[in-house]
Design a protein around this motif. Structure first.
Motif, short mmCIF file in Angstrom:
data_model
loop_
_atom_site.label_atom_id
_atom_site.label_comp_id
_atom_site.label_asym_id
_atom_site.label_seq_id
_atom_site.Cartn_x
_atom_site.Cartn_y
_atom_site.Cartn_z
N ALA A 1 0.63 -5.44 12.68
CA ALA A 1 -0.03 -4.80 11.54
C ALA A 1 0.86 -4.75 10.31
CB ALA A 1 -0.47 -3.39 11.93
N GLN B 1 1.23 -6.63 5.81
CA GLN B 1 1.36 -5.66 4.73
C GLN B 1 2.64 -5.90 3.93
OE1 GLN B 1 -0.82 -3.40 3.86
NE2 GLN B 1 -2.13 -3.01 5.62
N ASP C 1 -7.49 7.91 6.55
CA ASP C 1 -8.10 6.58 6.61
C ASP C 1 -7.13 5.67 7.35
OD1 ASP C 1 -9.05 4.03 6.22
OD2 ASP C 1 -9.35 4.23 4.06
N ASN C 2 -7.48 5.27 8.57
CA ASN C 2 -6.56 4.47 9.38
C ASN C 2 -6.24 3.12 8.75
OD1 ASN C 2 -6.38 6.50 11.20
ND2 ASN C 2 -7.52 5.49 12.82
N ASN C 3 -7.07 2.68 7.82
CA ASN C 3 -6.80 1.42 7.14
C ASN C 3 -5.67 1.55 6.11
OD1 ASN C 3 -8.87 -0.10 8.44
ND2 ASN C 3 -10.38 0.91 7.13
N ARG C 4 -5.26 2.80 5.83
CA ARG C 4 -4.24 3.02 4.79
C ARG C 4 -2.94 3.58 5.33
NH1 ARG C 4 -6.38 5.94 -0.55
NH2 ARG C 4 -6.28 7.79 0.77
N ARG D 1 0.19 1.21 5.21
CA ARG D 1 0.57 0.86 3.85
C ARG D 1 1.17 2.06 3.11
NH1 ARG D 1 -0.37 -3.77 0.99
NH2 ARG D 1 0.69 -3.66 -1.03
#
Length: 314
Positions: free
Chosen positions: A17, A21, A234-237, A240
């Motif tokens: 992951a 990034q 938000d697991n998508n962030r 990052r």
């Protein structure tokens, strides 16, 4: 010349992951860095996994011996699941003046955490921990003026899966919300999961539910003298958010650590105090009570279970 990053240990989903990034941060000129090499211990992955991983991510140098990384990189990210091996794997790079990020949990006993503290004191570029310490949604909530959101006095979060490898996210999340200054931890009992209370020197309290259970969404409830706020990440962030905060320091673009060294390890210290409390019938354990001779959480046993769980899903 770009800062060269090496990966140490490829046990978890994090390397897969994080590499894209980091590349995106390079492309957008946030940092001038690239992942150039990787090594895996073979403790939870099959032989040759580093070659497979590097081929999948177009990384130039899969290496078979950890020491081969030294001449290839400017810094390493230690992803090894067995936290009891973090010190031995990081030490050559720290001593060579390289940057080191220790993925969560940083370490599982006070002896190893003391080594990390000693590394950080003279200003070596060593950092790490749970990505939830950098939770963007918590930061956005804290950015609201205190006159509007109120003074936070209580927090609650629940984290499933296990007591430490995943449980550390609970300690990190309340640390992100309430800040530094954890004073003591007390085990309150069990209702199918462990219930804990963490106290701050300044009077704030966090209540935690952790332990072996199903995975739970990352949420935290903040109670202030004005309102109750439920914060969901938000697991998508989450990755990052951490990389945005850490990579400038890790790569030398900034000389300011993302979290001051003197408070970086508070989540791990709180987790050790929690363990001591539930082993002593709910006695309040001050962080100052922690002992160097306490074995802490067993990283080798966890790595064995991690491998067994991975094999059972195939």
């Amino acid at each position: 010349m770009s800062f060269k990053i090496g990966l140490v240990g490829l046990c978890t989903s994090h390397p897969d992951a994080w590499v894209p990034q980091i590349r995106d941060m390079h492309t957008t000129k946030q940092i001038d860095a690239e992942v150039v090499a990787a090594w895996d211990s073979g403790e939870t992955r099959p032989a040759g996994f580093a070659r497979e991983f590097c081929a999948r991510h177009a990384i130039s140098h899969p290496v078979e011996r950890l020491e081969e990384l030294l001449d290839l990189v400017d810094g390493v990210i230690v992803h090894t699941t067995n936290w009891d091996r973090h010190i031995e794997q990081a030490r050559p790079f720290v001593e060579a003046g390289k940057s080191v990020y220790l993925d969560k949990p940083v370490a599982g006993n006070l002896r190893d955490l003391a080594v990390v503290m000693d590394w950080m004191k003279p200003g070596r570029r060593v950092t790490g921990g749970s990505v939830l310490r950098y939770c963007r949604e918590v930061a956005e909530y804290l950015a609201v003026p205190v006159e509007q959101r109120g003074r936070i006095h209580t927090a609650y979060t629940a984290i499933g899966v296990d007591d430490f490898n995943y449980g550390i996210h609970a300690y990190a999340l309340v640390s992100a919300l309430l800040g530094p200054g954890i004073r003591a931890v007390r085990y309150l009992g069990s209702s199918g999961a462990k219930q804990l209370m963490i106290e701050w020197h300044t009077g704030e309290i966090a209540l935690l539910t952790i332990g072996p259970a199903q995975w739970l969404p990352f949420t935290i409830t903040a109670v202030s003298d004005r309102a109750v706020k439920q914060i969901e990440t938000d697991n998508n962030r989450i990755y990052r958010s951490m990389l945005d905060a850490v990579m400038p320091y890790f790569t030398g673009r900034s000389d300011t650590p993302p979290i001051p060294p003197e408070v970086l390890l508070e989540p791990e210290l709180a987790a050790l105090a929690a363990r001591m409390s539930w082993q002593n019938n709910g006695e309040k354990i001050f962080l100052s009570d922690l002992r160097l001779d306490d074995p802490g959480y067993d990283g080798t046993a966890f790595a064995r279970e991690y491998l067994r769980a991975r094999l059972s899903t195939k």
